[in-house]
Scaffold this motif. Structure first.
Motif, PDB file in Angstrom:
ATOM      1  N   VAL A 184      50.024  28.156  41.988  1.00 15.78           N
ATOM      2  CA  VAL A 184      50.863  27.428  42.497  1.00 15.78           C
ATOM      3  C   VAL A 184      52.342  27.925  42.673  1.00 15.78           C
ATOM      4  O   VAL A 184      52.988  27.767  43.625  1.00 15.78           O
ATOM      5  CB  VAL A 184      50.892  26.087  41.878  1.00 15.78           C
ATOM      6  CG1 VAL A 184      49.651  25.368  41.832  1.00 15.78           C
ATOM      7  CG2 VAL A 184      51.509  25.904  40.442  1.00 15.78           C
ATOM      8  N   ASP A 185      53.030  28.951  41.796  1.00 12.61           N
ATOM      9  CA  ASP A 185      53.981  29.450  41.873  1.00 12.61           C
ATOM     10  C   ASP A 185      54.213  31.070  42.366  1.00 12.61           C
ATOM     11  O   ASP A 185      55.052  31.648  42.284  1.00 12.61           O
ATOM     12  CB  ASP A 185      54.811  29.556  40.491  1.00 12.61           C
ATOM     13  CG  ASP A 185      53.875  30.272  39.501  1.00 12.61           C
ATOM     14  OD1 ASP A 185      52.730  30.431  39.545  1.00 12.61           O
ATOM     15  OD2 ASP A 185      54.557  30.463  38.326  1.00 12.61           O
ATOM     16  N   ASP A 186      53.134  31.340  43.002  1.00 16.49           N
ATOM     17  CA  ASP A 186      52.819  32.652  43.473  1.00 16.49           C
ATOM     18  C   ASP A 186      51.882  32.927  44.424  1.00 16.49           C
ATOM     19  O   ASP A 186      50.681  33.270  44.468  1.00 16.49           O
ATOM     20  CB  ASP A 186      52.564  33.664  42.160  1.00 16.49           C
ATOM     21  CG  ASP A 186      52.657  35.292  42.567  1.00 16.49           C
ATOM     22  OD1 ASP A 186      52.859  35.455  43.995  1.00 16.49           O
ATOM     23  OD2 ASP A 186      52.500  35.945  41.780  1.00 16.49           O
ATOM     24  N   PRO A 187      52.294  32.566  45.506  1.00 16.49           N
ATOM     25  CA  PRO A 187      51.122  32.553  46.900  1.00 16.49           C
ATOM     26  C   PRO A 187      50.747  34.183  47.116  1.00 16.49           C
ATOM     27  O   PRO A 187      49.848  34.323  47.861  1.00 16.49           O
ATOM     28  CB  PRO A 187      52.092  32.176  47.874  1.00 16.49           C
ATOM     29  CG  PRO A 187      53.447  32.325  47.747  1.00 16.49           C
ATOM     30  CD  PRO A 187      53.372  32.182  46.209  1.00 16.49           C
ATOM     31  N   ALA A 188      51.284  35.035  46.650  1.00 15.33           N
ATOM     32  CA  ALA A 188      51.063  36.639  46.685  1.00 15.33           C
ATOM     33  C   ALA A 188      50.119  36.907  45.698  1.00 15.33           C
ATOM     34  O   ALA A 188      50.232  38.104  45.328  1.00 15.33           O
ATOM     35  CB  ALA A 188      52.058  37.431  46.861  1.00 15.33           C
ATOM     36  N   TYR A 189      49.478  36.312  45.182  1.00 19.05           N
ATOM     37  CA  TYR A 189      48.331  36.601  44.125  1.00 19.05           C
ATOM     38  C   TYR A 189      47.167  35.734  44.317  1.00 19.05           C
ATOM     39  O   TYR A 189      47.277  34.626  44.710  1.00 19.05           O
ATOM     40  CB  TYR A 189      48.979  36.300  42.694  1.00 19.05           C
ATOM     41  CG  TYR A 189      48.140  36.905  41.463  1.00 19.05           C
ATOM     42  CD1 TYR A 189      48.792  38.266  41.377  1.00 19.05           C
ATOM     43  CD2 TYR A 189      47.420  36.398  40.879  1.00 19.05           C
ATOM     44  CE1 TYR A 189      48.128  38.895  39.907  1.00 19.05           C
ATOM     45  CE2 TYR A 189      46.770  36.954  39.622  1.00 19.05           C
ATOM     46  CZ  TYR A 189      47.218  38.304  39.403  1.00 19.05           C
ATOM     47  OH  TYR A 189      46.618  39.077  38.602  1.00 19.05           O
ATOM     48  N   VAL A 190      45.726  36.442  44.033  1.00 22.18           N
ATOM     49  CA  VAL A 190      44.611  35.579  44.102  1.00 22.18           C
ATOM     50  C   VAL A 190      43.699  35.909  43.050  1.00 22.18           C
ATOM     51  O   VAL A 190      43.967  36.958  42.367  1.00 22.18           O
ATOM     52  CB  VAL A 190      43.666  36.161  45.338  1.00 22.18           C
ATOM     53  CG1 VAL A 190      44.321  35.606  46.700  1.00 22.18           C
ATOM     54  CG2 VAL A 190      43.629  37.697  45.421  1.00 22.18           C
ATOM     55  N   VAL A 191      42.997  34.903  42.574  1.00 23.92           N
ATOM     56  CA  VAL A 191      42.034  34.886  41.364  1.00 23.92           C
ATOM     57  C   VAL A 191      40.739  34.685  42.300  1.00 23.92           C
ATOM     58  O   VAL A 191      40.523  33.587  42.582  1.00 23.92           O
ATOM     59  CB  VAL A 191      42.672  33.827  40.199  1.00 23.92           C
ATOM     60  CG1 VAL A 191      41.510  33.822  39.249  1.00 23.92           C
ATOM     61  CG2 VAL A 191      43.870  34.320  39.904  1.00 23.92           C
ATOM     62  N   VAL A 192      39.550  35.414  41.758  1.00 22.82           N
ATOM     63  CA  VAL A 192      38.507  35.132  42.329  1.00 22.82           C
ATOM     64  C   VAL A 192      37.217  34.934  41.201  1.00 22.82           C
ATOM     65  O   VAL A 192      37.181  35.904  40.506  1.00 22.82           O
ATOM     66  CB  VAL A 192      38.159  36.121  43.419  1.00 22.82           C
ATOM     67  CG1 VAL A 192      36.620  36.084  44.109  1.00 22.82           C
ATOM     68  CG2 VAL A 192      38.852  36.338  44.694  1.00 22.82           C
ATOM     69  N   ASP A 193      36.534  34.066  41.420  1.00 21.64           N
ATOM     70  CA  ASP A 193      35.375  34.147  40.393  1.00 21.64           C
ATOM     71  C   ASP A 193      34.219  33.986  41.085  1.00 21.64           C
ATOM     72  O   ASP A 193      33.891  33.259  42.100  1.00 21.64           O
ATOM     73  CB  ASP A 193      35.451  32.800  39.534  1.00 21.64           C
ATOM     74  CG  ASP A 193      36.532  32.905  38.541  1.00 21.64           C
ATOM     75  OD1 ASP A 193      36.677  33.966  37.951  1.00 21.64           O
ATOM     76  OD2 ASP A 193      37.006  31.666  38.193  1.00 21.64           O
ATOM     77  N   LEU A 194      33.266  35.152  41.053  1.00 26.29           N
ATOM     78  CA  LEU A 194      31.917  35.007  41.562  1.00 26.29           C
ATOM     79  C   LEU A 194      31.022  34.966  40.545  1.00 26.29           C
ATOM     80  O   LEU A 194      30.869  35.636  39.553  1.00 26.29           O
ATOM     81  CB  LEU A 194      31.786  36.443  42.096  1.00 26.29           C
ATOM     82  CG  LEU A 194      32.905  37.107  43.152  1.00 26.29           C
ATOM     83  CD1 LEU A 194      32.543  38.376  43.664  1.00 26.29           C
ATOM     84  CD2 LEU A 194      32.832  35.970  44.426  1.00 26.29           C
ATOM     85  N   SER A 195      29.946  33.836  40.974  1.00 32.73           N
ATOM     86  CA  SER A 195      28.971  33.615  40.101  1.00 32.73           C
ATOM     87  C   SER A 195      27.680  34.182  40.121  1.00 32.73           C
ATOM     88  O   SER A 195      27.160  34.269  41.252  1.00 32.73           O
ATOM     89  CB  SER A 195      28.846  31.970  39.876  1.00 32.73           C
ATOM     90  OG  SER A 195      30.099  31.306  39.439  1.00 32.73           O
ATOM     91  N   PHE A 196      27.054  34.749  39.039  1.00 30.87           N
ATOM     92  CA  PHE A 196      25.734  35.454  39.242  1.00 30.87           C
ATOM     93  C   PHE A 196      24.860  35.045  38.011  1.00 30.87           C
ATOM     94  O   PHE A 196      25.113  34.332  37.291  1.00 30.87           O
ATOM     95  CB  PHE A 196      25.898  36.965  38.887  1.00 30.87           C
ATOM     96  CG  PHE A 196      26.847  37.700  39.866  1.00 30.87           C
ATOM     97  CD1 PHE A 196      26.172  38.414  41.074  1.00 30.87           C
ATOM     98  CD2 PHE A 196      28.271  37.419  39.948  1.00 30.87           C
ATOM     99  CE1 PHE A 196      27.040  38.974  41.957  1.00 30.87           C
ATOM    100  CE2 PHE A 196      28.893  38.553  40.694  1.00 30.87           C
ATOM    101  CZ  PHE A 196      28.100  39.057  41.663  1.00 30.87           C
ATOM    102  N   ALA A 197      23.404  35.340  38.319  1.00 24.59           N
ATOM    103  CA  ALA A 197      22.334  34.639  37.385  1.00 24.59           C
ATOM    104  C   ALA A 197      22.371  35.664  36.326  1.00 24.59           C
ATOM    105  O   ALA A 197      21.952  35.512  35.134  1.00 24.59           O
ATOM    106  CB  ALA A 197      21.160  34.519  38.078  1.00 24.59           C
ATOM    107  N   ALA A 198      22.507  36.942  36.497  1.00 26.03           N
ATOM    108  CA  ALA A 198      22.418  38.142  35.499  1.00 26.03           C
ATOM    109  C   ALA A 198      23.877  39.099  35.491  1.00 26.03           C
ATOM    110  O   ALA A 198      24.335  39.395  36.661  1.00 26.03           O
ATOM    111  CB  ALA A 198      21.232  38.882  35.999  1.00 26.03           C
ATOM    112  N   THR A 199      24.070  39.669  34.217  1.00 30.49           N
ATOM    113  CA  THR A 199      24.881  40.486  34.069  1.00 30.49           C
ATOM    114  C   THR A 199      25.047  41.914  34.815  1.00 30.49           C
ATOM    115  O   THR A 199      25.805  42.248  35.627  1.00 30.49           O
ATOM    116  CB  THR A 199      25.054  40.973  32.562  1.00 30.49           C
ATOM    117  OG1 THR A 199      25.260  39.772  31.828  1.00 30.49           O
ATOM    118  CG2 THR A 199      26.390  41.872  32.396  1.00 30.49           C
TER     119      THR A 199
END
Length: 105
Positions: free
Chosen positions: A41-56
């Protein structure tokens, strides 16, 4: 559940998101079950992405694809600043909190 967690600064969210969306088929073909994109909320020039998978192995394979085929090419990763920080995580516990309580009532 296995999560590929990615964080990095960007120069322009709209440009970054357009590039991210271009890889929707690649994510699906690699086994991504769902994704979340967040920004502090305090840094619009940053992204965090989480991608979910079934296997490592799927998460590690997709991370290799990102490193060698996407992030290594500025045309494929416009708005990316520097090298993304990444981790492959395993979910040990998950709770839906108030949602679970409301559904159980």
């Amino acid at each position: 559940m296995i999560t590929l967690h990615i964080e990095h600064p960007i120069t322009d969210y709209t440009v970054w998101k357009t590039a991210f969306d271009r890889f929707a088929d690649a994510r699906r073909d690699a086994g991504v079950l769902r994704h979340q994109v967040r920004r502090p909320v305090d840094d619009p020039a940053y992204v965090v992405v989480d991608l979910s998978f079934a296997a490592t192995e799927q998460a590690e394979g997709f991370l290799d694809f990102l490193r060698t085929r996407v992030w290594a090419n500025p045309e494929r990763a416009p708005a990316l600043v520097g090298t993304p920080a990444t981790r492959v995580l395993v979910t040990e516990e998950e709770s839906r909190g108030a949602v679970e309580e409301a559904e159980g009532a």
